[in-house]
Design an enzyme around this catalytic site. Structure first.
Site, PDB file in Angstrom:
ATOM      1  N   SER A  45     117.465  36.282  68.769  1.00 53.72           N
ATOM      2  CA  SER A  45     116.417  35.279  68.565  1.00 53.72           C
ATOM      3  C   SER A  45     115.172  35.896  67.936  1.00 53.72           C
ATOM      4  O   SER A  45     114.472  35.236  67.165  1.00 53.72           O
ATOM      5  CB  SER A  45     116.063  34.587  69.890  1.00 53.72           C
ATOM      6  OG  SER A  45     115.610  35.518  70.840  1.00 53.72           O
ATOM      7  N   GLU A  46     114.884  37.164  68.247  1.00 56.69           N
ATOM      8  CA  GLU A  46     113.739  37.833  67.626  1.00 56.69           C
ATOM      9  C   GLU A  46     114.031  39.310  67.388  1.00 56.69           C
ATOM     10  O   GLU A  46     114.697  39.968  68.203  1.00 56.69           O
ATOM     11  CB  GLU A  46     112.486  37.748  68.511  1.00 56.69           C
ATOM     12  CG  GLU A  46     112.037  36.349  68.844  1.00 56.69           C
ATOM     13  CD  GLU A  46     111.419  35.598  67.694  1.00 56.69           C
ATOM     14  OE1 GLU A  46     111.073  36.235  66.668  1.00 56.69           O
ATOM     15  OE2 GLU A  46     111.274  34.373  67.813  1.00 56.69           O
ATOM     16  N   THR A  47     113.515  39.800  66.279  1.00 59.01           N
ATOM     17  CA  THR A  47     113.433  41.238  66.024  1.00 59.01           C
ATOM     18  C   THR A  47     111.963  41.576  65.812  1.00 59.01           C
ATOM     19  O   THR A  47     111.285  40.934  65.006  1.00 59.01           O
ATOM     20  CB  THR A  47     114.253  41.648  64.798  1.00 59.01           C
ATOM     21  OG1 THR A  47     115.645  41.372  65.050  1.00 59.01           O
ATOM     22  CG2 THR A  47     114.096  43.123  64.492  1.00 59.01           C
TER      23      THR A  47
END
Length: 288
Positions: A45-47
């Protein structure tokens, strides 16, 4: 190019729970398009990308860094769980010597403070205002069908729509609720809504731990059908539930399949402290 990369599960003390985020440490400036390519490759979902702000900075001694967040689809202005994951990597893996870190972001300066039982994030507090139901009724109906709704609010700062389900429902109902995210992009195309929060009033103690409220969060507009545990959503939820319950200190559980716990303390300066744990599950080198 070789980049140190980590995956940490945020808002949990156990691996494979909470919300996973990839964290990249940037010794040097990265080509702009590589941020998105790496985030797409990681497919979380996030980096998060932590960068040094000055040539003489280092990840062990310095206390202030730049921070950006990317979904597999686009850059976002705020991500709580990836900020928590970033702080956890610096504190627990890199052994940063400072007790408080400052991240310079699209949402201003965010602080992360190390405590014995977790990491406390200093985040903006985002109010949610009453929303006319007829303007978002199609979106809600598409997402949750005939599920009873008690309140609808909108946060213009974050473009999140908060939908409070009827108090007649309980945690198990929210956990098992099937949410149709596939058709939301077709229903709401104006750009007004970028995230859908479903929330439910908590239950008293008894045989299970008491929480003030529960939630689930969906953001297909950012390429993420359901985000497991979301700090930015709780910057909205804490404002709403503080008003509803008449208290400044809140304990919440996000009811995704992975699940995660958060504690929140609203401050007098219009911000909120959100505390959670993190578990490092992977470290390696990315070749770009």
């Amino acid at each position: 190019m070789k980049l140190p990369i980590f995956i940490a599960d945020a808002f949990t003390a156990k691996a494979f729970r909470g919300n996973p985020a990839a964290v990249c440490l940037l010794e040097n400036k990265l080509d702009e398009d590589l941020h998105q390519k790496i985030a797409k490759e990681m497919n979380l979902s996030e980096t998060a990308f932590i960068r040094k702000l000055h040539p003489n900075d280092n990840f062990t001694q310095s206390s202030c860094f730049g921070l950006r967040w990317f979904t597999p689809q686009n850059e976002v202005p705020l991500c709580g769980h990836a900020t928590l994951a970033s702080a956890a990597v610096l504190f627990h893996k890199i052994k940063n010597v400072n007790s408080t870190l400052t991240f310079v972001t699209m949402s201003g300066e965010l602080k992360a403070r190390k405590e014995e039982d977790g990491i406390v994030l200093d985040l903006p507090l985002y109010p949610a205002h009453p929303q006319k139901l007829h303007e978002v009724e199609d979106l809600i109906k598409t997402a949750i069908g005939d599920t009873l709704v008690q309140d609808v609010r909108y946060s213009p700062d974050t473009k999140k729509l908060l939908v409070r389900l009827s108090d007649t429902y309980n945690r198990s109902f929210l956990e098992s609720l099937t949410v149709n995210t596939e058709n939301l992009l077709q229903v709401k195309t104006t750009g007004k809504v970028k995230g859908l929060i479903l929330t439910l009033k908590g239950e008293p103690g008894g045989p299970t731990q008491a929480f003030d409220f529960y939630s689930r969060y969906f953001t297909p507009w950012n390429g993420v059908a359901e985000d497991p545990v979301t700090g930015s959503a709780h910057a909205v939820l804490s404002s709403y539930w503080s008003e509803q319950l008449g208290k400044k200190d809140l304990h919440a559980f996000q009811c995704s399949n992975r699940g995660g716990e958060l504690t929140m303390s609203l401050r007098s300066d219009g911000r909120v402290d959100i505390k959670g744990g993190a578990a490092l599950v992977l470290e390696g080198t990315l070749t770009a």
